[in-house]
Design a protein around this motif. Structure first.
Motif, short mmCIF file in Angstrom:
data_model
loop_
_atom_site.label_atom_id
_atom_site.label_comp_id
_atom_site.label_asym_id
_atom_site.label_seq_id
_atom_site.Cartn_x
_atom_site.Cartn_y
_atom_site.Cartn_z
N GLY A 9 0.82 -1.20 0.00
CA GLY A 9 0.00 0.00 0.00
C GLY A 9 0.86 1.25 0.00
O GLY A 9 2.09 1.19 0.09
N ARG A 38 -12.04 -3.80 0.45
CA ARG A 38 -11.60 -2.47 0.86
C ARG A 38 -12.70 -1.78 1.65
O ARG A 38 -13.87 -2.07 1.49
N THR A 90 -9.30 5.22 -2.85
CA THR A 90 -8.69 5.40 -1.54
C THR A 90 -9.46 4.63 -0.48
O THR A 90 -10.67 4.78 -0.35
N VAL A 92 -8.71 1.43 3.00
CA VAL A 92 -7.87 0.39 3.58
C VAL A 92 -8.23 -0.91 2.86
O VAL A 92 -9.41 -1.27 2.77
N TYR A 93 -7.23 -1.57 2.35
CA TYR A 93 -7.43 -2.81 1.60
C TYR A 93 -7.07 -3.99 2.49
O TYR A 93 -5.99 -4.04 3.09
N THR A 109 -4.02 -2.67 4.62
CA THR A 109 -2.97 -1.77 4.15
C THR A 109 -3.64 -0.56 3.50
O THR A 109 -4.58 -0.71 2.72
N GLN A 110 -3.14 0.62 3.84
CA GLN A 110 -3.77 1.85 3.36
C GLN A 110 -3.33 2.15 1.94
O GLN A 110 -2.13 2.12 1.63
N THR A 112 -3.87 5.32 -0.68
CA THR A 112 -4.36 6.67 -0.82
C THR A 112 -4.02 7.18 -2.21
O THR A 112 -2.85 7.15 -2.60
#
Length: 115
Positions: A9, A38, A90, A92-93, A109-110, A112
């Motif tokens: 990420g 997500r 965008t 969190v996955y 994992t973020q 953006t």
């Protein structure tokens, strides 16, 4: 138990690409589907893409043609190649693995995407 470790990420500009990885360890025998979900702020968690042990894939309509999921069964790893990223991607996955009646989640994992 199945332990999942996600990576890949980060921050990317719109139109850019990222590749997420999720490695599974532990009781990894008989893993069926592996996938990515997500969750954006204020929204419900949603399926992004999933792949079965036989290689059948499913995608959310919003990512079709831009994202590609794959897996390496020998490494017990699932990947999500994300291209042409948009600000609305965008979130969190989270990695998800299904084994029999059990479902396991990574910590997330973020991702953006800046406009």
């Amino acid at each position: 138990q199945v332990h999942l470790v996600e990576s890949g990420g980060g921050l990317v500009q719109a139109g850019g690409s990222l590749r997420l990885s999720c490695a599974a360890s532990g009781r990894i025998f008989s893993i069926n589907a592996m996938g990515w979900y997500r969750q954006a702020p204020g929204k419900q968690r949603e399926l992004v893409a999933a792949i079965t042990s036989g290689g059948r894939t499913t995608y959310a309509d919003s990512v079709k043609g831009r994202f590609a999921i794959s897996r390496d069964n020998a490494k017990n790893t699932v990947y999500l190649q994300m291209n042409s990223l948009k600000p609305e991607d965008t979130a969190v996955y989270y990695c998800n693995v299904a084994r029999g009646i059990y479902s396991y989640w990574g910590e997330g994992t973020q991702v953006t995407v800046s406009s």
